[in-house]
Design a protein around this motif. Structure first.
Motif, PDB file in Angstrom:
ATOM      1  N   ASP A  35      16.188 -18.843  97.166  1.00 36.57           N
ATOM      2  CA  ASP A  35      17.491 -19.301  97.634  1.00 36.57           C
ATOM      3  C   ASP A  35      18.628 -18.399  97.171  1.00 36.57           C
ATOM      4  OD1 ASP A  35      17.429 -19.861  94.979  1.00 36.57           O
ATOM      5  OD2 ASP A  35      18.035 -21.953  95.146  1.00 36.57           O
ATOM      6  N   GLY A  36      18.302 -17.172  96.785  1.00 37.35           N
ATOM      7  CA  GLY A  36      19.358 -16.255  96.382  1.00 37.35           C
ATOM      8  C   GLY A  36      18.782 -15.130  95.544  1.00 37.35           C
TER       9      GLY A  36
ATOM     10  N   ASP B 147      12.336 -12.529  88.400  1.00 36.74           N
ATOM     11  CA  ASP B 147      11.574 -13.265  89.414  1.00 36.74           C
ATOM     12  C   ASP B 147      11.450 -14.756  89.033  1.00 36.74           C
ATOM     13  OD1 ASP B 147       9.796 -14.295  91.204  1.00 36.74           O
ATOM     14  OD2 ASP B 147       8.372 -12.621  91.073  1.00 36.74           O
ATOM     15  N   PRO B 148      12.087 -15.642  89.806  1.00 33.80           N
ATOM     16  CA  PRO B 148      12.058 -17.061  89.438  1.00 33.80           C
ATOM     17  C   PRO B 148      10.668 -17.695  89.564  1.00 33.80           C
ATOM     18  CG  PRO B 148      13.174 -16.743  91.544  1.00 33.80           C
ATOM     19  CD  PRO B 148      12.874 -15.373  91.017  1.00 33.80           C
ATOM     20  N   ARG B 149       9.776 -17.036  90.304  1.00 34.63           N
ATOM     21  CA  ARG B 149       8.409 -17.591  90.402  1.00 34.63           C
ATOM     22  C   ARG B 149       7.615 -17.329  89.129  1.00 34.63           C
ATOM     23  NH1 ARG B 149       7.834 -14.906  96.162  1.00 34.63           N
ATOM     24  NH2 ARG B 149       8.988 -13.445  94.866  1.00 34.63           N
TER      25      ARG B 149
ATOM     26  N   THR C 121      17.933 -16.696  86.171  1.00 34.92           N
ATOM     27  CA  THR C 121      19.250 -17.238  86.553  1.00 34.92           C
ATOM     28  C   THR C 121      19.671 -16.668  87.896  1.00 34.92           C
ATOM     29  OG1 THR C 121      19.762 -16.949  84.215  1.00 34.92           O
ATOM     30  CG2 THR C 121      21.570 -17.643  85.622  1.00 34.92           C
ATOM     31  N   LYS C 122      20.203 -17.547  88.707  1.00 32.51           N
ATOM     32  CA  LYS C 122      20.662 -17.121  90.038  1.00 32.51           C
ATOM     33  C   LYS C 122      22.098 -16.619  89.972  1.00 32.51           C
ATOM     34  CE  LYS C 122      21.705 -19.802  93.728  1.00 32.51           C
ATOM     35  NZ  LYS C 122      21.387 -20.888  94.655  1.00 32.51           N
TER      36      LYS C 122
ATOM     37  N   GLY D 156      23.513 -19.698  98.435  1.00 27.06           N
ATOM     38  CA  GLY D 156      22.779 -18.567  97.883  1.00 27.06           C
ATOM     39  C   GLY D 156      23.646 -17.607  97.101  1.00 27.06           C
ATOM     40  N   THR D 157      23.461 -16.312  97.360  1.00 32.34           N
ATOM     41  CA  THR D 157      24.198 -15.280  96.633  1.00 32.34           C
ATOM     42  C   THR D 157      25.001 -14.436  97.615  1.00 32.34           C
ATOM     43  OG1 THR D 157      22.384 -15.148  95.045  1.00 32.34           O
ATOM     44  CG2 THR D 157      23.932 -13.287  95.076  1.00 32.34           C
TER      45      THR D 157
END
Ligand code: UDP
Length: 237
Positions: free
Chosen positions: A165-166, A171-173, A179-180, A233-234
């Motif tokens: 989502d941004g 890597d958020p996974r 942090t986004k 998102g970003t």
């Protein structure tokens, strides 16, 4: 001159597929078309769409497996045209006039890409779908988005993502503490090596003041929101 804001929506090829079993899933394509219609119906945007081909073929992967890179890339460009035609069909089923324009000519199925004709299509309220990438090997459809945005005067690229989502610092996974970013400059994206787009595409956006919005396309209404410049998102500027 139209009062509308011209935007380029970048869809990855994978957005059209349902994983392994079907490269182009008509259900998924229809769902995307409905989201595009929501943005179109606001009557505030001229919408160009660039779709990748990674659901069918990626030149770089094939070349790593021993295939000659340029031939493999031409196959990738043709794959993007298949996706473009699938999208065109789904959007037209919703009653919106569209044109597919390709940088590799197949006049029996789509208009050749000619900048002035693309602008004229926008001015006639048509959604314009660009197939065939830049028409050159060694490039990507991200670069195509930056290039078309620059030459067609679009100020914003909507980078629709599937499963993220941004832009994150890592890597958020893999990392729970990722942090986004809500916003970044193009310079930061390049310096931090955030891999939002390939570096050619990033540099083109930076040099031509093209804003990028990276957002999750699986949230209903997000394409419309991203087009409008809402905080999804970003934002990269
Ligand atoms: N491609 C190319 N030149 C371009 C655009 C695309 O050679 O200007 C080829 C390249 O082989 C690439 C493939 O088309 O791997 C599919 O495009 P892309 O990887 O950008 O698709 P996505 O990842 O967005 O689905």
């Amino acid at each position: 001159m139209s009062e509308k804001t011209r935007v380029i929506l970048k869809l990855s090829g994978e957005a059209l597929s349902n994983g392994d079993s079907q490269a182009i899933d008509p259900e998924k394509v229809r769902a995307i078309a409905k989201e595009v219609k929501m943005a179109y119906d606001l009557d505030k945007f001229e919408i160009g769409i660039i779709v990748g081909g990674g659901n069918i073929w990626r030149g770089k992967t094939a070349s790593e497996m021993g295939m000659e890179r340029s031939s493999a890339d031409y196959m990738g460009m043709i794959a993007t045209i298949l996706n473009a035609l699938a999208l065109q069909n789904a959007i037209e089923e919703l009653g919106i006039e569209t044109r597919t324009m390709t940088s590799l000519n197949i006049p029996q199925v789509a208009e050749p890409y000619i900048r002035r004709k693309a602008i004229s299509n926008f001015e006639k309220n048509r959604i314009v779908i660009f197939g065939g990438g830049t028409g050159n090997p060694y490039f990507s459809t991200d670069t195509t988005s930056a290039l078309r945005a620059a030459e067609l005067g679009a100020k914003r690229i909507l980078m629709a993502k599937n499963g993220t989502d941004g832009v994150y610092d890592k890597d958020p996974r893999k990392y729970k503490d990722a942090t986004k970013y809500t916003q970044l400059t193009h310079q930061e994206v390049l310096e931090l090596g955030l891999g939002v787009m390939d570096s050619t595409a990033s540099a083109l956006c930076k040099d031509n003041d093209i804003e990028i919005v990276v957002f999750d396309m699986n949230q209903p209404g997000n394409i419309k929101r991203a087009a409008a410049g809402d905080a999804v998102g970003t934002r990269i500027y």
